[in-house]
Design a protein around this motif. Structure first.
Motif, PDB file in Angstrom:
ATOM      1  N   MET A  95     -19.845   3.225  -2.640  1.00  0.00           N
ATOM      2  CA  MET A  95     -18.668   3.783  -3.284  1.00  0.00           C
ATOM      3  C   MET A  95     -17.387   3.418  -2.537  1.00  0.00           C
ATOM      4  SD  MET A  95     -19.105   5.436  -6.016  1.00  0.00           S
ATOM      5  CE  MET A  95     -20.301   6.195  -7.015  1.00  0.00           C
ATOM      6  N   ASP A  96     -17.480   3.338  -1.206  1.00  0.00           N
ATOM      7  CA  ASP A  96     -16.284   2.974  -0.450  1.00  0.00           C
ATOM      8  C   ASP A  96     -15.791   1.582  -0.830  1.00  0.00           C
ATOM      9  OD1 ASP A  96     -16.315   5.394   0.845  1.00  0.00           O
ATOM     10  OD2 ASP A  96     -17.426   4.655   2.573  1.00  0.00           O
ATOM     11  N   THR A  97     -16.727   0.709  -1.211  1.00  0.00           N
ATOM     12  CA  THR A  97     -16.350  -0.641  -1.632  1.00  0.00           C
ATOM     13  C   THR A  97     -15.519  -0.583  -2.907  1.00  0.00           C
ATOM     14  OG1 THR A  97     -18.528  -1.277  -0.833  1.00  0.00           O
ATOM     15  CG2 THR A  97     -17.274  -2.949  -1.956  1.00  0.00           C
ATOM     16  N   VAL A  98     -15.928   0.275  -3.832  1.00  0.00           N
ATOM     17  CA  VAL A  98     -15.190   0.436  -5.085  1.00  0.00           C
ATOM     18  C   VAL A  98     -13.786   0.939  -4.792  1.00  0.00           C
ATOM     19  CG1 VAL A  98     -15.078   1.742  -7.242  1.00  0.00           C
ATOM     20  CG2 VAL A  98     -17.263   0.844  -6.437  1.00  0.00           C
ATOM     21  N   VAL A  99     -13.687   1.938  -3.928  1.00  0.00           N
ATOM     22  CA  VAL A  99     -12.381   2.515  -3.597  1.00  0.00           C
ATOM     23  C   VAL A  99     -11.508   1.478  -2.901  1.00  0.00           C
ATOM     24  CG1 VAL A  99     -11.221   4.282  -2.226  1.00  0.00           C
ATOM     25  CG2 VAL A  99     -13.284   4.851  -3.488  1.00  0.00           C
ATOM     26  N   GLY A 100     -12.104   0.666  -2.034  1.00  0.00           N
ATOM     27  CA  GLY A 100     -11.337  -0.361  -1.336  1.00  0.00           C
ATOM     28  C   GLY A 100     -10.766  -1.414  -2.263  1.00  0.00           C
ATOM     29  N   CYS A 101     -11.393  -1.633  -3.415  1.00  0.00           N
ATOM     30  CA  CYS A 101     -10.918  -2.629  -4.382  1.00  0.00           C
ATOM     31  C   CYS A 101      -9.828  -2.089  -5.311  1.00  0.00           C
ATOM     32  CB  CYS A 101     -12.091  -3.128  -5.224  1.00  0.00           C
ATOM     33  SG  CYS A 101     -13.310  -4.041  -4.269  1.00  0.00           S
ATOM     34  N   LEU A 102      -9.587  -0.799  -5.285  1.00  0.00           N
ATOM     35  CA  LEU A 102      -8.587  -0.216  -6.183  1.00  0.00           C
ATOM     36  C   LEU A 102      -7.176  -0.541  -5.698  1.00  0.00           C
ATOM     37  CD1 LEU A 102     -10.059   3.345  -6.803  1.00  0.00           C
ATOM     38  CD2 LEU A 102     -10.057   1.417  -8.382  1.00  0.00           C
ATOM     39  N   PRO A 103      -6.304  -0.939  -6.597  1.00  0.00           N
ATOM     40  CA  PRO A 103      -4.910  -1.169  -6.191  1.00  0.00           C
ATOM     41  C   PRO A 103      -4.213   0.149  -5.882  1.00  0.00           C
ATOM     42  CG  PRO A 103      -5.184  -1.518  -8.550  1.00  0.00           C
ATOM     43  CD  PRO A 103      -6.547  -1.254  -7.992  1.00  0.00           C
ATOM     44  N   ALA A 104      -3.209   0.077  -5.057  1.00  0.00           N
ATOM     45  CA  ALA A 104      -2.484   1.288  -4.647  1.00  0.00           C
ATOM     46  C   ALA A 104      -1.818   1.987  -5.822  1.00  0.00           C
ATOM     47  CB  ALA A 104      -1.443   0.931  -3.591  1.00  0.00           C
ATOM     48  N   THR A 105      -1.567   1.272  -6.902  1.00  0.00           N
ATOM     49  CA  THR A 105      -0.856   1.851  -8.041  1.00  0.00           C
ATOM     50  C   THR A 105      -1.721   2.815  -8.864  1.00  0.00           C
ATOM     51  OG1 THR A 105      -1.441  -0.070  -9.370  1.00  0.00           O
ATOM     52  CG2 THR A 105       0.711  -0.103  -8.270  1.00  0.00           C
ATOM     53  N   VAL A 106      -3.043   2.780  -8.707  1.00  0.00           N
ATOM     54  CA  VAL A 106      -3.886   3.677  -9.513  1.00  0.00           C
ATOM     55  C   VAL A 106      -3.943   5.085  -8.936  1.00  0.00           C
ATOM     56  CG1 VAL A 106      -5.326   1.795 -10.351  1.00  0.00           C
ATOM     57  CG2 VAL A 106      -6.071   3.119  -8.379  1.00  0.00           C
ATOM     58  N   TRP A 107      -3.580   5.243  -7.670  1.00  0.00           N
ATOM     59  CA  TRP A 107      -3.625   6.565  -7.040  1.00  0.00           C
ATOM     60  C   TRP A 107      -2.422   7.390  -7.469  1.00  0.00           C
ATOM     61  CZ3 TRP A 107      -7.963   7.990  -4.716  1.00  0.00           C
ATOM     62  CH2 TRP A 107      -8.823   6.997  -4.260  1.00  0.00           C
ATOM     63  N   GLN A 108      -2.700   8.638  -7.869  1.00  0.00           N
ATOM     64  CA  GLN A 108      -1.644   9.556  -8.283  1.00  0.00           C
ATOM     65  C   GLN A 108      -1.795  10.852  -7.502  1.00  0.00           C
ATOM     66  OE1 GLN A 108      -1.531  10.147 -12.530  1.00  0.00           O
ATOM     67  NE2 GLN A 108      -2.317   8.086 -12.907  1.00  0.00           N
ATOM     68  N   ARG A 109      -0.672  11.427  -7.128  1.00  0.00           N
ATOM     69  CA  ARG A 109      -0.693  12.687  -6.385  1.00  0.00           C
ATOM     70  C   ARG A 109      -0.669  13.845  -7.369  1.00  0.00           C
ATOM     71  NH1 ARG A 109       3.723  15.408  -2.498  1.00  0.00           N
ATOM     72  NH2 ARG A 109       2.290  16.746  -1.358  1.00  0.00           N
ATOM     73  N   HIS A 110      -1.707  14.688  -7.291  1.00  0.00           N
ATOM     74  CA  HIS A 110      -1.808  15.872  -8.142  1.00  0.00           C
ATOM     75  C   HIS A 110      -2.331  17.040  -7.320  1.00  0.00           C
ATOM     76  CE1 HIS A 110      -1.160  14.199 -12.186  1.00  0.00           C
ATOM     77  NE2 HIS A 110      -1.767  13.120 -11.740  1.00  0.00           N
TER      78      HIS A 110
END
Length: 134
Positions: free
Chosen positions: A1-16
């Motif tokens: 799962m960490d591999t999947v998270v590492g491939c995510l671009p910074a723009t997909v993260w949202q603060r909620h």
């Protein structure tokens, strides 16, 4: 799962906020990945902003659900855990030795009923439940 998270671009993260905690809103970075074809299945990822710790939620809904609603539902988990902790400490939810499912079910039901009674009693006496908790 960490591999999947590492491939995510910074723009997909949202603060909620995952809801209010003892010290106010609990803000995390959240991302979601659509996992099903033709259905409403998602992998919801929560990242702690200070420690980087990750939590994963598999989400499935019969209809399309907004991202903010998935985050809200994931945040409800804390209130459920607090309820179980209160039941363990106040009414002995975790103090049982049973050999049959029926006995276990009776113990759990009685303990949760006792907690509901105590909560309702404290609500009536003090107008809120915080004074009754230790």
């Amino acid at each position: 799962m960490d591999t999947v998270v590492g491939c995510l671009p910074a723009t997909v993260w949202q603060r909620h906020s995952a809801g209010n905690g003892a010290k106010g809103p609990r803000y995390y970075d959240w991302a979601w990945i659509h996992t099903g074809t033709g259905s409403h299945r998602h992998l919801l990822i929560r990242r702690n902003r200070s420690t980087g710790e990750l939590a994963f939620y598999l989400c499935r809904s019969p209809t399309e659900v907004p991202f903010s609603e998935l985050v809200r539902v994931a945040g409800v988990r804390w209130s459920i855990e607090e309820c179980f902790q209160a039941a363990k400490g106040q009414v002995g939810l975790d103090h049982y030795q049973v050999r049959h499912l029926t006995s276990w079910h009776r113990h759990i039901t009685l303990a949760m009923l006792a907690l509901a009674f105590l909560t309702a009693h404290c609500q009536g006496v003090h107008g809120r439940t915080s004074r009754c908790r230790r």
